[in-house]
Design a protein around this motif. Sequence first.
Motif, PDB file in Angstrom:
ATOM      1  N   ARG A 688       0.827  -1.204   0.000  1.00 43.65           N
ATOM      2  CA  ARG A 688       0.000   0.000   0.000  1.00 43.65           C
ATOM      3  C   ARG A 688       0.870   1.266   0.000  1.00 43.65           C
ATOM      4  O   ARG A 688       0.563   2.237  -0.699  1.00 43.65           O
ATOM      5  N   THR A 693      -1.461   4.211  -1.800  1.00 42.89           N
ATOM      6  CA  THR A 693      -2.892   4.083  -1.495  1.00 42.89           C
ATOM      7  C   THR A 693      -3.185   4.226  -0.014  1.00 42.89           C
ATOM      8  O   THR A 693      -4.310   3.945   0.414  1.00 42.89           O
ATOM      9  N   VAL A 694      -2.210   4.625   0.788  1.00 41.08           N
ATOM     10  CA  VAL A 694      -2.445   4.824   2.219  1.00 41.08           C
ATOM     11  C   VAL A 694      -3.082   6.201   2.416  1.00 41.08           C
ATOM     12  O   VAL A 694      -2.479   7.235   2.103  1.00 41.08           O
ATOM     13  N   THR A 695      -4.298   6.230   2.923  1.00 39.77           N
ATOM     14  CA  THR A 695      -5.008   7.480   3.165  1.00 39.77           C
ATOM     15  C   THR A 695      -5.340   7.562   4.649  1.00 39.77           C
ATOM     16  O   THR A 695      -6.305   6.940   5.115  1.00 39.77           O
ATOM     17  N   PRO A 696      -4.547   8.278   5.430  1.00 41.20           N
ATOM     18  CA  PRO A 696      -4.795   8.332   6.870  1.00 41.20           C
ATOM     19  C   PRO A 696      -6.050   9.126   7.198  1.00 41.20           C
ATOM     20  O   PRO A 696      -6.367  10.129   6.548  1.00 41.20           O
ATOM     21  N   LEU A 697      -6.766   8.663   8.223  1.00 38.79           N
ATOM     22  CA  LEU A 697      -7.935   9.368   8.749  1.00 38.79           C
ATOM     23  C   LEU A 697      -7.509  10.044  10.048  1.00 38.79           C
ATOM     24  O   LEU A 697      -7.495   9.419  11.116  1.00 38.79           O
ATOM     25  N   ASP A 733      -3.758   9.054  12.728  1.00 47.46           N
ATOM     26  CA  ASP A 733      -4.674   7.963  12.411  1.00 47.46           C
ATOM     27  C   ASP A 733      -4.411   6.871  13.436  1.00 47.46           C
ATOM     28  O   ASP A 733      -3.336   6.264  13.431  1.00 47.46           O
ATOM     29  N   ALA A 817       3.131   9.338   6.473  1.00 42.06           N
ATOM     30  CA  ALA A 817       1.776   9.526   5.952  1.00 42.06           C
ATOM     31  C   ALA A 817       0.923  10.355   6.913  1.00 42.06           C
ATOM     32  O   ALA A 817       0.013  11.070   6.482  1.00 42.06           O
TER      33      ALA A 817
END
Length: 857
Positions: A688, A693-697, A733, A817
Amino acid sequence: MGRGKLRIYLGAAPGVGKTYAMLSEGHRRVERGTDLVVGFVEHHGRRRTAVMMHGLEEVPRRELEYRGSTFTEMDVDAVLARRPAVALVDELAHTNVPGARNAKRWQDVEELLRAGIDVVSTVNIQHLESLGDVVESITGVRQRETVPDEVVRRADQIELVDMSPQALRRRMAHGNIYAPDKVDAALSNYFRPGNLTALRELALLWTADRVDEYLQQYRDEHSIRSTWQARERIVVGLTGGPEGRTLIRRAARMAAKGSGSEILAVYIARSDGLTSASPKELAVQRTLVEDLGGTFHHVIGDDIPGALLEFARGVNATQIVLGSSRRKTWQYVFGPGVGATVARDSGPDLDVHIVTHEEVAKGRGLPVARGARLGRSRLIAGWAVGVAGPVLLTLLLAGTGVTLATEAGPGFANEVLLFLFLNVLAALLGGMVPALASAAVGSLLLNYYFTPPTHTLTIANPDNIVAIAIFVAVAVSVASVVDLAARRTHQAARLRAESEILSFLAGSVLRGETSLEALLERVRETFAMDTVALLERESDVAPWTCAGSVGGQGGAPPPERPEDAEVDMPVGDHMALALSGRVLPAEDRRVLAAFAAQAAVVLDRQRLAQEAEQARELAEGNRIRTALLAAVSHDLRTPLAAIKAAVSSLRSDDVAWSAEDEAELLEGIEDGADRLDHLVGNLLDMSRLQTGTVTPLIREIDLDEVVPMALVGVPDADVALDVPEELPMVAVDPGLLERAVANIVENAVKYSPPDRPVLVSASALGDRVELRVADGGPGVPDSEKDRIFEPFQRYGDAPRGAGVGLGLAVARGFAEAMGGRLTAEDTPGGGMTMVLTLRAAPGRPPVTPGLPAQVVS
């Protein structure tokens, strides 16, 4: 990682308080929680400045031996290893001791900025490269330590530290700058009121120009175009003489007054040579121009003023800088000179500046013979002397009644010599054809007016026939010799011009210049063409494609085929250099062939570089695939084998397992499954990260809520936890943070001895929160600290089956990230400490470290 920001405190003279202001800014940033260190600050024995250094972390300096003495310089490697957020580096223009990492301190600062470290530095106005001549004329002292203007102008912030000359002199008299034994000499020399006033004005004007740049940048960002002024392009005309450096520096100062200005230095070599040009001096001037942020151009042109104006208009120049003529007074008989001609023909669209220099009127040698290309004025003069001259001489002699028949006449022999003189002069001025015409006209006039019987073409005396014949023979011979010498001179000058062009071309190869567009632009400028294109095709029947092209100001498209161009130069079987604009003479194709061959080499070099980059990426992919295959073949199979053996044992009918044995086998199955799940999870996480494609929340959470969850599965005896509850919340995250901490702790437990538990502690510093994981293992050398964060890397004698070497790589990827960072440091007493730096949640008051009571910022 982004480039660090540079802030410069600019002063007019030593002692105005630049270092004090820099240290005050350092204390302010530390109070705000910034991780700041002192890379190099020299207080020069000034008590108030020395006090300001208390409370600031100072990186130890590097000691260097030079000529039997020991000197200290900034240790760039130590600062990079410490990796602070901000570094204070004094005296930007300082020259380092031989043996240091870089020759200049500003080069050290550039390394820190490229590493993402913000730098606060100081410099005096007299150390700017473009102001060297001005400062020397004001103070009488030549500054040997300089910094290119472009380095200072690129600074993100420039703050002027200003002080009136009277206040600075009072500070000097009180002993706050130099030692008491040096005060009197300083006040009576460099620190005179006039010097300080002039230097202060320079600093104020330079800073004001910088403010204009910031204002224009603001208008550009906000689309405010109403007050935008035209961009200045300043062309500097060079002759290769010693005055060129003065002209370049003067142009740089002019460009500095208008932000966004460009400097274009041009050397125009006549096809018949220019004896005053020094290749060595031109190389020095080229380096100076490039250091000042300008560009150097080499152009061939027979008409120097016309070629200079054509070049200036071709690049949309607004100003031309020329030096005062080096001719002596008597040499102006050969013409008004380049400066006067350019000023006369420049028109209203170009401003011409004539700059005085030390070489004015010192002479530049006799004019060089122009050979076959004499120009219109020389041809007219040759015909006038060759045809009109004999007629006027005849009228002069005949009008006075002087003939051969009179005893008062000069005599026929002397008359022949007078006509022969005009013939030789016509040959020198106009070449062979005017000289032959002069011989024909002169022989006829001698025969008709001065050979008895006069006023007829009959010659009575045979001696006169011989004299006229000798006159014609000598005239023709002189014309032939002069024409041959002119052609030889032209050929020699042509070869010299070609050698200069080829020398520059060879120099570009040695310097490693690989830009095809830059090379094609040089071809266009050299041969004064409109467009130049490098065309290629795969086979004899395939269509031509453009590999690179440049165009002039007219906007004409480049030729699509070699047949469409005025000039085409084949390069091999399937490549050609096509030029449009004018037809070149055959003698120019030799130099053009060298350019074409170099263009093909540059194109091949660019493609090889691209292929090398692709091969590197493929090699990296192959390395990862090979490591992944090794992980699958060993590290993943090991827990699978343990699970398979335990399951097979439980299903065996010929063995009666006790309850304890069954529990142990089931525990082994669970441990193997957990290990397998962890390894697969790391592989997926790494995939990832590599695919982006790592999308931290991001949300706000307390650190003591996440860290204990990351330690689940780690024996309590192996970890000591110290996470205070009063820490600020962090913006992270939670899932990514938990995975990152788990991988870091797992790696630390793996290497730490059984009797030394891993210490997991946290602390707050300003707007950051640091989580530190310290082990007592063997540690990692500084040279390996960055490599351990690469995928599939395991340092030392890590046991096989302990993982695939992805834990730290995944942890760093997750940290970055989330806007944090993960670094490695040495643990006091042995071992390694992983420092996970996270952003504190906004709205919380920063934690402020205390400063010594004696420091007042």
